[in-house]
Design an enzyme around this catalytic site. Structure first.
Site, PDB file in Angstrom:
ATOM      1  N   GLY A  11       0.830  -1.210   0.000  1.00 46.43           N
ATOM      2  CA  GLY A  11       0.000   0.000   0.000  1.00 46.43           C
ATOM      3  C   GLY A  11       0.861   1.254   0.000  1.00 46.43           C
ATOM      4  O   GLY A  11       1.872   1.311   0.689  1.00 46.43           O
ATOM      5  N   ARG A  72       0.966  -4.946  -5.828  1.00 43.30           N
ATOM      6  CA  ARG A  72       1.103  -6.200  -5.088  1.00 43.30           C
ATOM      7  C   ARG A  72       1.376  -7.250  -6.167  1.00 43.30           C
ATOM      8  O   ARG A  72       0.629  -7.351  -7.134  1.00 43.30           O
ATOM      9  CB  ARG A  72      -0.165  -6.498  -4.307  1.00 43.30           C
ATOM     10  CG  ARG A  72      -0.504  -5.334  -3.354  1.00 43.30           C
ATOM     11  CD  ARG A  72      -1.500  -5.702  -2.305  1.00 43.30           C
ATOM     12  NE  ARG A  72      -2.068  -4.522  -1.678  1.00 43.30           N
ATOM     13  CZ  ARG A  72      -1.631  -3.993  -0.513  1.00 43.30           C
ATOM     14  NH1 ARG A  72      -0.632  -4.529   0.126  1.00 43.30           N
ATOM     15  NH2 ARG A  72      -2.210  -2.935  -0.011  1.00 43.30           N
ATOM     16  N   ASP A 103       5.236  -5.147   5.918  1.00 42.51           N
ATOM     17  CA  ASP A 103       5.855  -6.431   6.281  1.00 42.51           C
ATOM     18  C   ASP A 103       5.810  -7.459   5.148  1.00 42.51           C
ATOM     19  O   ASP A 103       6.733  -8.273   5.026  1.00 42.51           O
ATOM     20  CB  ASP A 103       5.277  -6.998   7.592  1.00 42.51           C
ATOM     21  CG  ASP A 103       3.767  -7.106   7.575  1.00 42.51           C
ATOM     22  OD1 ASP A 103       3.156  -6.691   6.566  1.00 42.51           O
ATOM     23  OD2 ASP A 103       3.207  -7.597   8.565  1.00 42.51           O
ATOM     24  N   THR A 125       4.369   2.349   5.588  1.00 44.83           N
ATOM     25  CA  THR A 125       2.973   1.905   5.673  1.00 44.83           C
ATOM     26  C   THR A 125       2.217   2.788   6.661  1.00 44.83           C
ATOM     27  O   THR A 125       2.754   3.109   7.726  1.00 44.83           O
ATOM     28  CB  THR A 125       2.850   0.422   6.086  1.00 44.83           C
ATOM     29  OG1 THR A 125       1.489   0.151   6.462  1.00 44.83           O
ATOM     30  CG2 THR A 125       3.738   0.057   7.263  1.00 44.83           C
ATOM     31  N   ASP A 127      -0.129   1.914   8.430  1.00 46.65           N
ATOM     32  CA  ASP A 127      -0.697   1.119   9.529  1.00 46.65           C
ATOM     33  C   ASP A 127       0.155   1.111  10.799  1.00 46.65           C
ATOM     34  O   ASP A 127      -0.341   0.736  11.864  1.00 46.65           O
ATOM     35  CB  ASP A 127      -0.907  -0.334   9.076  1.00 46.65           C
ATOM     36  CG  ASP A 127      -1.716  -0.420   7.797  1.00 46.65           C
ATOM     37  OD1 ASP A 127      -2.579   0.442   7.595  1.00 46.65           O
ATOM     38  OD2 ASP A 127      -1.468  -1.339   6.993  1.00 46.65           O
ATOM     39  N   ASP A 129       2.339  -0.971  11.630  1.00 44.62           N
ATOM     40  CA  ASP A 129       2.270  -2.332  12.173  1.00 44.62           C
ATOM     41  C   ASP A 129       3.579  -3.117  12.030  1.00 44.62           C
ATOM     42  O   ASP A 129       3.578  -4.342  12.021  1.00 44.62           O
ATOM     43  CB  ASP A 129       1.110  -3.099  11.521  1.00 44.62           C
ATOM     44  CG  ASP A 129       1.263  -3.171  10.005  1.00 44.62           C
ATOM     45  OD1 ASP A 129       2.157  -2.508   9.443  1.00 44.62           O
ATOM     46  OD2 ASP A 129       0.472  -3.888   9.368  1.00 44.62           O
ATOM     47  N   ARG A 171      -5.476  -1.968   8.663  1.00 44.13           N
ATOM     48  CA  ARG A 171      -5.459  -3.421   8.412  1.00 44.13           C
ATOM     49  C   ARG A 171      -5.739  -4.179   9.699  1.00 44.13           C
ATOM     50  O   ARG A 171      -6.723  -3.895  10.353  1.00 44.13           O
ATOM     51  CB  ARG A 171      -4.139  -3.850   7.776  1.00 44.13           C
ATOM     52  CG  ARG A 171      -4.018  -3.323   6.347  1.00 44.13           C
ATOM     53  CD  ARG A 171      -2.906  -3.948   5.605  1.00 44.13           C
ATOM     54  NE  ARG A 171      -3.336  -5.111   4.839  1.00 44.13           N
ATOM     55  CZ  ARG A 171      -2.510  -5.873   4.149  1.00 44.13           C
ATOM     56  NH1 ARG A 171      -1.222  -5.635   4.142  1.00 44.13           N
ATOM     57  NH2 ARG A 171      -2.969  -6.896   3.463  1.00 44.13           N
TER      58      ARG A 171
HETATM   59  P1  ATP Z   1       0.930  -2.737   3.488  1.00 43.68           P
HETATM   60  O1  ATP Z   1       1.212  -2.986   4.936  1.00 43.68           O
HETATM   61  O2  ATP Z   1       0.801  -1.297   3.179  1.00 43.68           O
HETATM   62  O3  ATP Z   1      -0.194  -3.540   2.924  1.00 43.68           O
HETATM   63  P2  ATP Z   1       2.828  -4.688   2.533  1.00 43.68           P
HETATM   64  O4  ATP Z   1       4.233  -4.550   2.068  1.00 43.68           O
HETATM   65  O5  ATP Z   1       2.622  -5.490   3.792  1.00 43.68           O
HETATM   66  O6  ATP Z   1       2.244  -3.212   2.667  1.00 43.68           O
HETATM   67  P3  ATP Z   1       1.727  -6.827   0.894  1.00 43.68           P
HETATM   68  O7  ATP Z   1       0.679  -6.799  -0.153  1.00 43.68           O
HETATM   69  O8  ATP Z   1       1.539  -7.728   2.054  1.00 43.68           O
HETATM   70  O9  ATP Z   1       1.936  -5.317   1.355  1.00 43.68           O
HETATM   71  O10 ATP Z   1       3.127  -7.229   0.206  1.00 43.68           O
HETATM   72  C1  ATP Z   1       3.617  -6.535  -0.934  1.00 43.68           C
HETATM   73  C2  ATP Z   1       4.267  -7.481  -1.887  1.00 43.68           C
HETATM   74  O11 ATP Z   1       5.369  -8.150  -1.235  1.00 43.68           O
HETATM   75  C3  ATP Z   1       3.391  -8.644  -2.372  1.00 43.68           C
HETATM   76  O12 ATP Z   1       2.573  -8.273  -3.441  1.00 43.68           O
HETATM   77  C4  ATP Z   1       4.419  -9.676  -2.804  1.00 43.68           C
HETATM   78  O13 ATP Z   1       4.924  -9.384  -4.083  1.00 43.68           O
HETATM   79  C5  ATP Z   1       5.534  -9.463  -1.793  1.00 43.68           C
HETATM   80  N1  ATP Z   1       5.396 -10.481  -0.734  1.00 43.68           N
HETATM   81  C6  ATP Z   1       4.481 -10.516   0.256  1.00 43.68           C
HETATM   82  N2  ATP Z   1       4.630 -11.633   1.021  1.00 43.68           N
HETATM   83  C7  ATP Z   1       5.665 -12.314   0.497  1.00 43.68           C
HETATM   84  C8  ATP Z   1       6.329 -13.533   0.831  1.00 43.68           C
HETATM   85  N3  ATP Z   1       5.945 -14.291   1.868  1.00 43.68           N
HETATM   86  N4  ATP Z   1       7.367 -13.926   0.069  1.00 43.68           N
HETATM   87  C9  ATP Z   1       7.761 -13.173  -0.982  1.00 43.68           C
HETATM   88  N5  ATP Z   1       7.189 -12.014  -1.341  1.00 43.68           N
HETATM   89  C10 ATP Z   1       6.157 -11.578  -0.644  1.00 43.68           C
END
Ligand code: ATP
Length: 321
Positions: A11, A72, A103, A125, A127, A129, A171
């Protein structure tokens, strides 16, 4: 180190641009070429890069969103996608990657580091978090945006003796809800970390304050509790007799120009991340604790737990009546 890449993932959050700017400027000033990766890990898989220079990050410190776009990427989370990304990094001579995201993005950075591409994560982020940080880029702006929106809703809530039930983002975490609830003087704050009963924590609280002549109410609900705020508003109206309306603040919380705190912290973190890579240190997460910038092993950072400040929750409970 001759070439690094920088990407924004997950995000979007206000202040990501300030972090990108700091990464690019720090690298350029130290003779390192920077490739901006377009649309997160998708760009890393497909070689969708922009060569960045000092001027390509002019006039972005004040802008929300991310000039590199975010995405994503389901493909990146697969073995084949990961292999493609490693291949692209090798092809373009990328020796380190700065990943700005949450994360999920850090899990990707950890996997990439394990496959020989050193990565440094910057917590971006709204959040808040990320367990190893007491602050993440975008959180401060988002919190202030929520406060401003709720203040506006309060004007009309007060004018009509109503109750406003307001859903805020976060979230699975309740940091935005708890802190905005305090900042806006909410009568009740519902967050996923703390069990609650509507009857006891909302209805009874409202009835108690009604007896002290209070006529309008703000109820803040974190999206992570999974409640239908329209239904909650209807329940409140039928049980208290106070006309109740629900508002979901939605994506208005994500955008807007970043606060000074987000800009300053993002700049410090971006600078710090490049310095780590310049010292051949990868597989790290840049963190902020008590205004200090430091770093953690990604794996350790992902296994840490972040809990809600109970003292803060109790303050809210005692004061917002
Ligand atoms: P936000 O907290 O704002 O949602 P985020 O980084 O946690 O941000 P996610 O959609 O969970 O958002 O992860 C972003 C991207 O990171 C995913 O689309 C994917 O490409 C990659 N990703 C997430 N989890 C994994 C994983 N376990 N292994 C490898 N890549 C991952």
């Amino acid at each position: 180190m001759k070439t690094i890449a920088v990407l924004t993932s997950g995000g979007d959050a206000p202040g990501m641009n300030a972090a990108v700017r700091a990464v690019v400027r720090t690298a350029c000033e130290n003779g390192i070429k920077v490739l901006g990766v377009v649309r997160g890990y998708n760009g890393l898989i497909n070689g969708d890069f922009i060569e960045m220079d000092l001027r390509s990050v002019s006039d972005i410190i004040n802008r929300g969103g991310t000039i590199l776009y975010s995405a994503r990427s389901a493909e990146f989370a697969t073995e084949e996608g990961m292999r493609k990304a490693v291949r692209t990094c090798r092809e373009y001579g990328i020796e380190g990657v700065v990943v700005i995201g949450g994360d999920g993005s850090f899990r990707g950075a950890r996997d990439l580091s394990e496959r020989g591409i050193p990565c440094v994560g910057i917590p971006g982020t709204i959040d808040n978090d990320i367990a190893c940080c007491d602050y993440t880029i975008g959180y401060d702006t988002c919190l202030n945006t929520i406060m401003e929106m709720v203040d506006r809703i309060r004007d009309t809530t007060e004018s009509h003796d109503r109750c406003s039930v307001i859903e805020v983002m976060g979230r699975r975490a309740g940091f935005l809800a708890l802190n905005s609830g305090i900042a806006c003087g909410a009568t009740a704050i519902l967050i996923p970390e703390i069990p609650f009963e509507i009857e006891k924590h909302v209805i009874e609280r409202m009835k108690r304050t009604q007896r002290t002549d209070k006529k309008h109410f703000i109820i803040i609900v974190a999206e992570g509790v999974g409640l239908d705020v329209k239904q909650l508003a209807a329940e409140i109206q039928s049980k208290t007799g106070v006309e109740s309306r629900a508002t979901i603040l939605g994506h208005t919380q994500r955008g807007g120009y970043p606060t000074a705190k987000d800009r300053v912290m993002a700049t410090r973190m971006g600078n710090y991340a490049v310095k780590l890579l310049m010292n051949d240190i990868g597989n790290r997460v840049v963190a902020a604790q008590k205004e200090e910038v430091l770093d953690f092993d990604i794996f350790e950072a992902l296994n840490m737990k972040k809990s809600v400040d109970m003292e803060l929750y109790n303050v809210a409970h005692e004061v917002s009546i």
